[in-house]
Design an enzyme around this catalytic site. Structure first.
Site, PDB file in Angstrom:
ATOM      1  CG  ASP A 206      -1.901   1.099   1.282  1.00  0.00           C
ATOM      2  OD1 ASP A 206      -2.035   1.842   0.299  1.00  0.00           O
ATOM      3  OD2 ASP A 206      -2.532   1.293   2.349  1.00  0.00           O
TER       4      ASP A 206
ATOM      5  CB  VAL B 232      -9.007  -5.504  -1.343  1.00  0.00           C
ATOM      6  CG1 VAL B 232      -9.428  -4.624  -2.510  1.00  0.00           C
ATOM      7  CG2 VAL B 232      -7.507  -5.399  -1.106  1.00  0.00           C
TER       8      VAL B 232
HETATM    9  P1  IMP Z   1       1.780  -0.516   3.800  1.00  0.00           P
HETATM   10  O1  IMP Z   1       2.827  -0.533   4.877  1.00  0.00           O
HETATM   11  O2  IMP Z   1       1.034   0.791   3.759  1.00  0.00           O
HETATM   12  O3  IMP Z   1       2.305  -0.911   2.444  1.00  0.00           O
HETATM   13  O4  IMP Z   1       0.666  -1.545   4.220  1.00  0.00           O
HETATM   14  C1  IMP Z   1       0.864  -2.873   4.060  1.00  0.00           C
HETATM   15  C2  IMP Z   1       0.052  -3.661   5.054  1.00  0.00           C
HETATM   16  O5  IMP Z   1      -1.200  -3.028   5.346  1.00  0.00           O
HETATM   17  C3  IMP Z   1      -0.274  -5.006   4.410  1.00  0.00           C
HETATM   18  O6  IMP Z   1       0.658  -5.976   4.786  1.00  0.00           O
HETATM   19  C4  IMP Z   1      -1.668  -5.278   4.927  1.00  0.00           C
HETATM   20  O7  IMP Z   1      -1.577  -6.023   6.120  1.00  0.00           O
HETATM   21  C5  IMP Z   1      -2.280  -3.931   5.254  1.00  0.00           C
HETATM   22  N1  IMP Z   1      -3.210  -3.441   4.201  1.00  0.00           N
HETATM   23  C6  IMP Z   1      -3.026  -2.405   3.360  1.00  0.00           C
HETATM   24  N2  IMP Z   1      -4.067  -2.239   2.532  1.00  0.00           N
HETATM   25  C7  IMP Z   1      -4.953  -3.202   2.863  1.00  0.00           C
HETATM   26  C8  IMP Z   1      -6.253  -3.568   2.338  1.00  0.00           C
HETATM   27  O8  IMP Z   1      -6.818  -2.978   1.390  1.00  0.00           O
HETATM   28  N3  IMP Z   1      -6.850  -4.625   2.942  1.00  0.00           N
HETATM   29  C9  IMP Z   1      -6.272  -5.326   3.970  1.00  0.00           C
HETATM   30  N4  IMP Z   1      -5.065  -5.033   4.463  1.00  0.00           N
HETATM   31  C10 IMP Z   1      -4.413  -3.963   3.924  1.00  0.00           C
END
Ligand code: IMP
Ligand code: MG
Length: 173
Positions: A97, A147
């Site tokens: 994300d 999602v």
């Molecule tokens: P980041 O550090 O912002 O890249 O977030 C990554 C983590 O956030 C992932 O490993 C997921 O556990 C969680 N995450 C981010 N977006 C979603 C989503 O749309 N659904 C469920 N979990 C999410």
């Protein structure tokens, strides 16, 4: 809830990712390092599509606490990490994300001195990246929507769904 990516489409894409990784690492020591808990379904399918000898390791990271869809503070637990010296390592996560989770884990895993370090994610949200890191292997790029399914959760529910679904406002209420 609305299906965003069907079970068939996921299986086809994971098969292609596995074949691509197998070609890239033929004849080299490979460790697949899954990030708990969200990667488990993708991880289990992906390793069976990489037709090479490989080792499997796990590390735990969590940022969401309960019913929120924006990340809190990241906690990383390294108790399950195997010896990575002289191994090529691919970190596997469910979704990229903002990228902060993968960037933080990449930094920590680098300290374990793998030969090469790559990352594979099933999903990448479009135009959300806030870090200087691009995942090496991406299953699908999706719009910025929350999602669930195929390992991804909302408040620890829905991980078992064999497809990816988008939650709408009423689901999130
Ligand atoms: P980041 O550090 O912002 O890249 O977030 C990554 C983590 O956030 C992932 O490993 C997921 O556990 C969680 N995450 C981010 N977006 C979603 C989503 O749309 N659904 C469920 N979990 C999410
Ligand atoms: Mg999660």
């Amino acid at each position: 809830m609305q299906t965003l990516i069907t079970e068939d489409a996921i299986q086809e894409r994971v098969t292609a990712l596995g074949a691509h990784i197998a070609r890239e690492f033929t004849g080299q020591p490979l460790t697949i390092l899954g990030i708990l808990t969200g990667s488990v379904v993708f991880l289990a399918d992906l390793i069976r599509k990489i037709e090479l000898p490989l080792q499997l390791g796990l590390i735990q990271a969590s940022s969401y606490r309960g019913k929120v869809t924006t990340p809190g503070e990241l906690e990383i637990n390294l108790q399950l990490i195997p010896d990575l010296t002289n191994r090529n390592v691919i970190l596997v996560d469910d979704i990229f994300d903002t990228g902060h989770t993968l960037a933080a884990i990449t930094q920590i895993v680098r300290q374990h001195q793998p030969l090469r370090l790559q990352s594979a994610v099933l999903l990448k949200k479009q135009d959300r990246c806030q870090v200087d890191l691009e995942p090496d292997h991406v299953g699908f790029t999706i719009p910025d929507t929350f999602v669930v399914g195929y390992g991804l959760d909302y408040d620890d529910d829905h991980r078992h769904l064999p497809y990816i679904a988008a939650l709408d406002a009423t689901d999130l209420a």
